[in-house]
Design a protein around this motif. Structure first.
Motif, short mmCIF file in Angstrom:
data_model
loop_
_atom_site.label_atom_id
_atom_site.label_comp_id
_atom_site.label_asym_id
_atom_site.label_seq_id
_atom_site.Cartn_x
_atom_site.Cartn_y
_atom_site.Cartn_z
N GLY A 290 -3.26 3.25 -9.38
CA GLY A 290 -4.66 3.44 -9.73
C GLY A 290 -5.54 3.29 -8.51
N LYS A 291 -6.42 2.33 -8.53
CA LYS A 291 -7.30 2.08 -7.39
C LYS A 291 -6.53 1.31 -6.32
CE LYS A 291 -11.64 -0.14 -6.08
NZ LYS A 291 -12.79 -0.97 -6.54
N VAL A 292 -6.54 1.81 -5.11
CA VAL A 292 -5.88 1.17 -3.98
C VAL A 292 -6.96 0.72 -3.00
CG1 VAL A 292 -4.19 1.39 -2.12
CG2 VAL A 292 -3.84 2.61 -4.28
N SER A 293 -7.04 -0.57 -2.75
CA SER A 293 -8.10 -1.10 -1.89
C SER A 293 -7.54 -2.16 -0.96
CB SER A 293 -9.23 -1.69 -2.75
OG SER A 293 -8.72 -2.73 -3.58
N THR A 294 -8.35 -2.51 0.01
CA THR A 294 -7.97 -3.53 1.00
C THR A 294 -9.14 -4.47 1.18
OG1 THR A 294 -6.63 -1.88 2.15
CG2 THR A 294 -7.07 -3.93 3.32
N VAL A 295 -8.89 -5.77 1.09
CA VAL A 295 -9.92 -6.79 1.30
C VAL A 295 -9.42 -7.77 2.35
CG1 VAL A 295 -10.82 -6.59 -1.04
CG2 VAL A 295 -9.02 -8.26 -0.55
N SER A 296 -10.36 -8.40 3.04
CA SER A 296 -9.99 -9.34 4.10
C SER A 296 -10.45 -10.74 3.74
CB SER A 296 -10.62 -8.91 5.43
OG SER A 296 -10.33 -9.88 6.44
N GLU A 297 -9.54 -11.68 3.78
CA GLU A 297 -9.84 -13.10 3.62
C GLU A 297 -9.49 -13.86 4.91
OE1 GLU A 297 -7.68 -14.37 0.20
OE2 GLU A 297 -8.72 -12.98 -1.18
N TYR A 298 -9.34 -13.09 5.96
CA TYR A 298 -9.02 -13.63 7.29
C TYR A 298 -10.27 -13.47 8.14
CZ TYR A 298 -6.00 -14.60 11.36
OH TYR A 298 -5.41 -15.16 12.47
N ALA A 299 -10.84 -14.58 8.55
CA ALA A 299 -12.10 -14.55 9.29
C ALA A 299 -11.95 -13.76 10.59
CB ALA A 299 -12.55 -15.98 9.61
N GLY A 300 -12.92 -12.87 10.83
CA GLY A 300 -12.94 -12.12 12.08
C GLY A 300 -12.14 -10.84 12.05
N VAL A 301 -11.48 -10.50 10.93
CA VAL A 301 -10.68 -9.29 10.84
C VAL A 301 -11.49 -8.19 10.16
CG1 VAL A 301 -8.64 -8.24 9.81
CG2 VAL A 301 -8.49 -10.51 10.82
N ASP A 302 -11.61 -7.06 10.83
CA ASP A 302 -12.32 -5.92 10.29
C ASP A 302 -11.41 -5.17 9.33
OD1 ASP A 302 -13.95 -3.82 9.72
OD2 ASP A 302 -13.80 -2.87 11.70
N VAL A 303 -11.78 -5.12 8.07
CA VAL A 303 -10.91 -4.53 7.05
C VAL A 303 -10.87 -3.02 7.13
CG1 VAL A 303 -12.67 -4.28 5.25
CG2 VAL A 303 -10.29 -4.74 4.61
N THR A 304 -11.83 -2.41 7.82
CA THR A 304 -11.92 -0.94 7.84
C THR A 304 -10.68 -0.31 8.44
OG1 THR A 304 -14.32 -1.11 8.06
CG2 THR A 304 -13.30 1.02 8.59
N ASP A 352 -2.85 -0.81 -18.99
CA ASP A 352 -1.97 -0.19 -19.97
C ASP A 352 -2.58 1.04 -20.62
OD1 ASP A 352 0.29 -1.91 -19.79
OD2 ASP A 352 -0.83 -3.46 -20.86
N ARG A 353 -3.92 1.09 -20.66
CA ARG A 353 -4.56 2.22 -21.34
C ARG A 353 -4.29 3.53 -20.62
NH1 ARG A 353 -10.62 1.65 -23.42
NH2 ARG A 353 -9.44 0.29 -24.82
N ASP A 354 -4.49 3.54 -19.31
CA ASP A 354 -4.27 4.77 -18.54
C ASP A 354 -2.98 4.76 -17.74
OD1 ASP A 354 -5.00 2.89 -16.75
OD2 ASP A 354 -6.74 3.96 -15.96
N LEU A 355 -2.13 3.74 -17.97
CA LEU A 355 -0.81 3.64 -17.33
C LEU A 355 -0.92 3.70 -15.81
CD1 LEU A 355 1.34 5.93 -19.68
CD2 LEU A 355 1.10 3.44 -19.73
N THR A 356 -1.79 2.86 -15.27
CA THR A 356 -1.95 2.78 -13.82
C THR A 356 -1.84 1.33 -13.39
OG1 THR A 356 -4.36 2.60 -13.97
CG2 THR A 356 -3.42 4.82 -13.71
N LEU A 357 -1.56 1.15 -12.12
CA LEU A 357 -1.51 -0.17 -11.50
C LEU A 357 -2.46 -0.17 -10.31
CD1 LEU A 357 2.37 -0.75 -11.51
CD2 LEU A 357 0.71 -1.77 -13.07
N ASP A 358 -3.50 -0.97 -10.38
CA ASP A 358 -4.43 -1.12 -9.26
C ASP A 358 -3.80 -2.08 -8.26
OD1 ASP A 358 -6.15 0.49 -10.64
OD2 ASP A 358 -7.36 -1.17 -11.43
N VAL A 359 -3.81 -1.71 -6.99
CA VAL A 359 -3.22 -2.54 -5.94
C VAL A 359 -4.30 -2.91 -4.94
CG1 VAL A 359 -1.46 -2.72 -4.17
CG2 VAL A 359 -1.00 -1.39 -6.24
#
Length: 802
Positions: A290-304, A352-359
């Motif tokens: 489904g939705k594939v995203s990236t987040v940063s919880e490491y200080a000073g790391v640019d997630v882009t 389960d409704r649209d049978l996807t897994l968001d990562v």
């Protein structure tokens, strides 16, 4: 021997009236209870005190050793229970058939009968497994003390080895033969029984994939007509457990995250001479990303930058291996950017409704742990550096558990070790980790004898000597001699996978070959020398750069069959080429997003002119696309291949220098069967008909492979194909000889096909994986061809090693 104290009590009351008995019963019960409770204390109070210990019956074992096993101290009070414990300790040593502890006043007499010494160990009745292989299974050894319990365990181990070959009815009986001096011979009597095969493998609950497709996943196979050569049709319990895991991996990699194997039932056939294996599975629904995203919880790391590096997109079928690939890619990016201890945590949300897994890939800071050292044990032949080269980390680097697992897989993939275990443990401090590598060496050299057959080359024989771990350095060394009816070759190959300790592969090839093909009017002799370097450019791409030296000569076979163009080329004598080249390869088949599809692209070019007689630029391009459809039962494949030769030297090119199309490139025609030809007439007016090759070619191949409805274990599949190709251009070719005789016999030109013409071929293939090797039968029919082409309606290829 245990010391026991037994007391028997019998009491009967007769002649008393009911009243007297009723009044006396409480008092009687009280006194009897007090008496009984006092008995154990009397037994426990029985003590022994020994001033000396005497050992009798021992022949090999020192008396002091036996006394130490007993643990009885002289002059110390010993209870009956402690005396029984001493007996058990002496018996548990495993050195004695019988043990008897007898108190005689102030002396404890320990009488023992020693187990005999093993003289020799023999095996009888075994034919399927050799004596030397059985000797590796058992733990009993000659010149050691015979242990009946160990002999029974060895017999069970031998029976297990037979059951792994499908001989579940095998029995092993250990027997001893008494010899003088308390020695025995140990004989394992083996009754091998018959092989019980898996008659049928079937599935229950599968809706998406057919039984035939799932059987191709399993290692356990059904019995077939090739049962003499196929050993995978025997029932092995461990193999079934492995099949459960690979079946789950198969479904997970295709998005069926709820898949599970409910049961794997094995039943005897009615005749009890084979097994039925029935696997009850539950497939579930297929999930996609489904939705594939990236987040940063490491200080000073640019997630882009990390988000841009993620290749997974919404809509792609979910696979755990794709998630692992993304994690490894992001962590490698962190290492390149100098970000230590960055860990990627995948957070999966199920819809389960649209049978996807968001990562969601969360960039977190892992624990601050370093690699203290890497310890390697068990490599008696292989050098430490060969194993260390499989690690992307070294001492002092941040610890990464995922990289350690990947390194373990690379070590196993070397093929140098029978087993390889890689584990991490705490080092000198909680912030330090020691990586232990335990390996067991195995033979890496091989002597092969092989045979081959093809319509074009005839029957062939190949003898090869290969060492995959030369002097324990991880280098590969090979010498091969091969011969067919029309050719022979001598080849020496050397490969160093880590040149100068870097991820840089060095290859060296030296060889000489001679050919007297029926498809040409001349013989050839070719010698070559080619060192090359190969390295990784990106995750899916590699670059090979090379130097090549080539010496070739066209030789006269029979002057009466040589056309004028070929005669002038033979007159040039031996010619040499010296130059540099490269090949770029992109292969998505291993790390692509779709396990049912793949793409391969390669581009290569060689320039000759650094010395030698010839100067030219040869370029070739190849692209292959593959897709499995209809529940992966049918494989579709499309291939495009093209090449160009730009001759730049002052001399003329020769047939051996120019490009030609073999039956591997363009099916339906002989080697040298299409392309320009010299049709000059001979003295009798008949054409010489010499193939000359060409400077340009292009071929497109389309094919489909499909099952024939036969059991998968037979290994026979069908295929259809369509090939379209062309070979043309004779620039820089000396055609003067042919031109001078043009017009003889009424022809307007002696060279035909120089301008090219497209040919097309359809065909039917049968692909058979036999115990002797892969067989391919091609039946073809040219839809479009030229009158001078050499068609080949049938082609058979066999390659086997024995």
């Amino acid at each position: 021997m245990g010391l026991r104290s037994t007391v028997g009590i019998s009491c009967a009351e007769r002649g008393f009236g009911g009243t007297v008995l009723h009044r006396a019963l409480p008092a009687l019960v009280f006194f009897v209870s007090v008496f009984l409770l006092s008995l154990p204390r009397a037994a426990e109070a029985q003590d022994y005190r020994f001033n000396s210990v005497r050992v009798e019956g021992n022949q090999r074992i020192e008396a002091a050793s036996i006394v130490s096993y007993a643990g009885i101290a002289r002059g110390k009070s010993v209870s009956a229970g402690e005396l029984n414990d001493a007996y058990q300790r002496v018996l548990a040593s495993g050195l004695f058939e019988t043990v008897d502890l007898t108190p005689r006043g102030g002396t404890l007499v320990i009488s023992v009968t020693e187990y005999p010494t093993l003289n020799v160990i023999n095996f009888e009745g075994n034919r399927r497994i050799k004596d030397e292989d059985l000797a590796k299974i058992i733990k009993s050894t000659s010149r050691q003390v015979f242990n009946p319990a160990q002999a029974e365990r060895d017999a069970n181990a031998i029976a297990t080895a037979y059951s792994q070959q499908g001989r579940v009815a095998a029995t092993v009986t250990p027997r001893i033969i008494r010899r003088v001096d308390n020695r025995v011979d140990l004989v394992f009597e083996v009754s091998e029984g018959t092989t019980i095969e898996v008659e049928r493998v079937s599935f229950v609950g599968n809706r998406i994939y057919s039984d035939r497709r799932l059987r191709r996943v399993l290692q356990t196979k059904q019995a077939s007509i090739l049962r003499t050569f196929v050993r995978s049709d025997t029932l092995i319990e461990d193999r079934i457990e492995f099949d459960k895991r690979v079946l789950r991996d198969f479904y997970l990699s295709r998005g069926y995250v709820d898949f599970r194997v409910n049961s794997a039932n094995v039943e005897f056939t009615r005749e009890r001479d084979a097994f039925y294996l029935v696997m009850d599975v539950q497939e579930g629904q297929q999930f996609r990303f489904g939705k594939v995203s990236t987040v940063s919880e490491y200080a000073g790391v640019d997630v882009t930058a990390y988000g841009d590096a993620v290749k997974i997109r919404s809509g792609v079928v979910y696979s755990p291996s794709l998630v692992e690939n993304e994690i490894a890619r992001l962590e490698r990016l962190a290492v390149k950017q100098g970000v230590d201890f960055l860990r990627v945590e995948p957070r999966i949300t199920r819809n389960d409704r649209d049978l996807t897994l968001d990562v969601e890939f969360a960039l977190t800071r892992g624990p601050r742990i370093f690699v203290e050292r890497i310890d390697i044990e068990g490599n008696t032949t292989t050098l430490d550096r060969v194993v260390r080269q499989q690690f992307k980390i070294s001492e002092g680097d941040p610890f990464n558990q995922r990289e350690i697992r990947a390194s373990a897989e690379r070590i196993r993939a070397l093929g140098f070790f029978e087993k390889a275990e890689v584990n991490a443990r705490e080092g000198s401090s909680p912030e330090q980790v020691i990586v232990d590598v335990n390996v067991e060496e195995k033979g890496t050299g091989s002597l092969s004898l092989g045979g081959s057959y093809s319509v074009s080359d005839g029957v062939g024989l190949a003898i090869g000597l290969t060492e995959n771990n030369f002097l324990g350095r991880g280098q590969k060394l090979g010498v091969t001699f091969s011969t067919t009816e029309d050719a022979e070759a001598y080849v020496f190959n050397f490969s160093e996978p880590f040149l100068l300790g870097r991820d840089l592969k060095f290859d060296l090839g030296v060889g000489y070959s001679e050919s007297n093909s029926n498809y040409t009017s001349f013989d050839t002799g070719v010698a070559y020398f080619s060192p090359a370097l190969t390295f990784q450019l990106a995750e899916n791409s590699t670059l090979n750069v090379r130097y090549s030296w080539n010496g070739s000569e066209m030789k006269t076979r029979d002057t009466s069959i040589e056309g004028p163009v070929v005669a002038t080329e033979i007159a040039q004598g031996a010619m040499t080429s010296s130059g540099l080249g490269f090949t770029y390869t992109y292969d998505s088949r291993l790390t692509g997003l779709d396990p049912t599809a793949g793409f391969l692209f390669s581009l290569g070019s060689d320039y000759a002119g650094l010395g030698g007689d010839n100067e030219y630029l040869r370029t070739n391009i190849k692209a292959i696309a593959q897709k499995k459809i209809l529940n992966e039962e049918v494989t579709l494949r499309a291939t495009f291949e093209a090449g160009a030769l730009n001759w730049m030297g002052n001399n003329d090119s020769r047939t051996v220098d120019r490009l030609s199309l073999s039956s591997d490139i363009m099916r339906g025609f002989e080697s040298y069967g299409i392309g320009p030809r010299d049709m000059s007439p001979d003295s009798s007016g008949a054409a010489y008909d010499d193939a000359l090759g060409g400077n340009l070619y292009a071929v497109a191949r389309f094919e489909a492979e499909f099952p024939l409805g036969l059991p998968e274990e037979v290994g026979l599949r069908g295929g259809v194909f369509l090939d379209v190709g062309n070979l043309w251009d004779l620039s820089n070719v000396n055609t003067a000889a042919a031109s001078s005789t043009c017009g003889t016999g009424g022809t307007s030109s002696c060279i035909v096909g120089a301008d090219g013409a497209w040919r097309s071929v359809i065909g039917l293939s049968f692909l058979w994986n036999t115990g002797l090797g892969p067989l391919r039968f091609n039946f073809s029919k040219a839809l479009k061809k030229e009158s001078y082409d050499k068609e080949q309606a049938f082609d058979l290829t066999l390659q086997a090693t024995f």
